[in-house]
Design a protein around this motif. Structure first.
Motif, mmCIF file in Angstrom:
data_model
loop_
_atom_site.group_PDB
_atom_site.id
_atom_site.type_symbol
_atom_site.label_atom_id
_atom_site.label_comp_id
_atom_site.label_asym_id
_atom_site.label_seq_id
_atom_site.Cartn_x
_atom_site.Cartn_y
_atom_site.Cartn_z
ATOM 1 N N ARG A 106 -8.129 -0.211 -10.322
ATOM 2 C CA ARG A 106 -8.862 -0.539 -9.087
ATOM 3 C C ARG A 106 -8.032 -0.367 -7.819
ATOM 4 O O ARG A 106 -8.585 -0.346 -6.722
ATOM 5 C CB ARG A 106 -9.385 -1.988 -9.189
ATOM 6 N N SER A 120 -12.950 -4.321 -15.495
ATOM 7 C CA SER A 120 -14.216 -4.933 -15.094
ATOM 8 C C SER A 120 -14.487 -4.634 -13.625
ATOM 9 O O SER A 120 -13.580 -4.296 -12.860
ATOM 10 C CB SER A 120 -14.158 -6.452 -15.303
ATOM 11 N N ALA A 121 -15.737 -4.764 -13.233
ATOM 12 C CA ALA A 121 -16.145 -4.464 -11.846
ATOM 13 C C ALA A 121 -15.879 -5.661 -10.941
ATOM 14 O O ALA A 121 -16.795 -6.274 -10.386
ATOM 15 C CB ALA A 121 -17.612 -4.078 -11.817
ATOM 16 N N ARG A 136 -15.724 0.590 -11.006
ATOM 17 C CA ARG A 136 -16.676 0.657 -12.117
ATOM 18 C C ARG A 136 -15.964 0.237 -13.396
ATOM 19 O O ARG A 136 -14.804 0.574 -13.620
ATOM 20 C CB ARG A 136 -17.211 2.086 -12.272
ATOM 21 N N GLU A 137 -16.680 -0.503 -14.252
ATOM 22 C CA GLU A 137 -16.078 -0.932 -15.516
ATOM 23 C C GLU A 137 -15.903 0.253 -16.467
ATOM 24 O O GLU A 137 -16.814 1.079 -16.632
ATOM 25 C CB GLU A 137 -16.948 -1.999 -16.182
ATOM 26 N N ASN A 184 -9.998 -8.913 -15.681
ATOM 27 C CA ASN A 184 -10.554 -8.526 -16.968
ATOM 28 C C ASN A 184 -11.565 -9.576 -17.414
ATOM 29 O O ASN A 184 -11.198 -10.649 -17.900
ATOM 30 C CB ASN A 184 -9.436 -8.390 -18.016
ATOM 31 N N ARG A 186 -14.065 -8.726 -19.565
ATOM 32 C CA ARG A 186 -14.735 -8.100 -20.708
ATOM 33 C C ARG A 186 -14.919 -9.098 -21.854
ATOM 34 O O ARG A 186 -14.126 -10.038 -22.019
ATOM 35 C CB ARG A 186 -13.927 -6.895 -21.201
#
Length: 414
Positions: A106, A120-121, A136-137, A184, A186
């Motif tokens: 990112r 993760s976004a 974007r993830e 993160n 997820r």
């Protein structure tokens, strides 16, 4: 004999002294991410100055994911001959060279790449969101591709003649993003527990080890902390250090911080205890804490300014290498001087432009030094009094040019 002058061996590679130039972004490559004569001139200056080892600035494993303009990228053997020339400089002067392999995730300025990806976004803080887009993830298949890219780049580095690589797992870049619960979110095998969050790092390590020879050095740079509320806990950090050590890593560089909390640049120094400040190094206490838990070599970077402080750190056993970064931007012969018993000449202070939103970021701690590197690469002397504001304006101008060119290229390929 001064401790910093003592040689040490990792695998079959001998480091002639304990001084390592920590990674600093050179920003000297062309748009295609290729190294050039400026890199060669810069690293020759450091090699002639007596360095035992130099870790390069960020080298991207994916040209589509650059953290800044001018960064080197290794995706194939396209630039093998140039890389060989770079590696040969170290061999000529007995300076070990480790290529720092990285993916920014990112941490890419808006407009530099077609898109920004991450575990993760998760958006940046409101202040930094003006410069960094919400990523974007990553999909599972993309994660596997990035892992392979690290391995492919390491193979090319070894073929070129470099002694090893450093995996950049600190400072908020992609590996660090996977490790931190802040970035993160997820719920699959790549997120959740610390065992899952460290999977990306461990898979990269195993892939790099499989792609290179037994004597190739693999290092990693890891945060001792994110210095952000809700970031990775010390318990989890220790678990990561232990896991990568047990996997077989050769060297861990201890650092800390991210773009949003840039402790690696000393910004958090004012909050350190007096006893820590007296010992100079920002992350030495954590190194002492982790020392008995890992078997690999340890390197501490950040804050060292006196020969006495460096020797004391080595004698304590807390670390095996002294990492120095920013002073090398204004003192290329620093290693010779340290071994002769002379301290760092220039007490490098935080680089301030006078523009508040710029000065709260870590960007000036990168681009001001990159300007010095360009001068050194051309055979000129660095300028400790270089105007930070002028450097930032030139940097902003370069980013605008890169953005415009990127849009033009996108339209041509559409």
């Amino acid at each position: 004999m001064s401790q910093i002058a003592e040689p040490i061996t990792i695998r079959n590679v001998t480091f002639k002294n304990r001084i390592i130039k920590g990674a600093m972004s050179e920003a000297l490559a062309n748009r295609a991410g290729q190294p050039n004569d400026l890199h060669f001139g810069l690293y020759q200056a450091w090699a002639q100055g007596g360095l035992g080892c130099a870790i390069t600035g960020n080298v991207m494993v994916d040209l589509r994911a650059k953290n800044e303009p001018g960064v080197v990228a290794i995706e194939s053997e396209r630039d093998l001959e140039r890389l060989k020339k770079w590696a040969d400089i170290g061999k000529k002067y007995g300076m070990v060279q480790l290529i720092q392999l990285s993916h920014p995730g990112r941490q890419c300025p808006k407009g530099l790449n077609q898109e920004t990806v991450a575990p993760s976004a998760v958006p940046f803080s409101p202040m930094l969101a003006t410069m960094f887009a919400t990523p974007r993830e990553l999909h599972h298949e993309e994660i596997l591709d990035i892992i392979q890219r690290f391995a492919d780049a390491a193979r090319v580095c070894e073929k070129a003649g470099f002694e090893g690589v450093q995996l950049h797992g600190a400072h908020g870049y992609l590996i660090s993003q996977f490790l931190s619960p802040l970035t993160n979110k997820r719920q699959d095998q790549w997120g959740g527990s610390i065992e899952n969050r460290m999977r990306f790092l461990l898979e990269i390590y195993h892939a790099v080890r499989a792609a290179t020879s037994e004597n190739f050095i693999i290092s990693v740079k890891l945060n001792s902390a994110d210095f952000q509320r809700g970031g990775i806990t010390e318990e989890d950090v220790i678990a990561v250090f232990k896991a990568i050590d047990q996997a077989g890593i050769d060297l861990i560089e201890v650092s800390g911080g991210t773009y949003e909390a840039p402790a690696m640049a000393g910004v958090k120094a004012e909050k350190r205890k007096a006893s820590t400040i007296a010992r100079e190094a920002y992350f030495l206490e954590f190194a002492e804490k982790i020392r008995d838990s890992v078997q690999c070599k340890l390197m501490v970077t950040g804050g060292f300014r006196s020969v006495e402080g460096m020797n004391a750190a080595l004698q304590s056993g807390a670390c095996d290498f002294i990492g120095i970064a920013r002073p090398f931007a204004v003192e290329t012969d620093l290693t010779h001087r340290l071994i002769a018993g002379q301290d760092v000449k220039y007490a490098v202070k935080p680089i301030k432009t006078g523009v508040p939103f710029v000065d709260k970021m870590a960007v000036m701690e990168i681009i001001w030094y990159a300007a010095q590197f360009k001068a050194i690469g051309k055979g000129k002397k660095p300028n400790p009094k270089l105007s930070p504001l002028l450097v930032f304006l030139n940097y902003a101008k370069g980013n605008v040019k890169a953005l415009i060119q990127g849009r033009i290229n996108s339209r041509k390929s559409a």
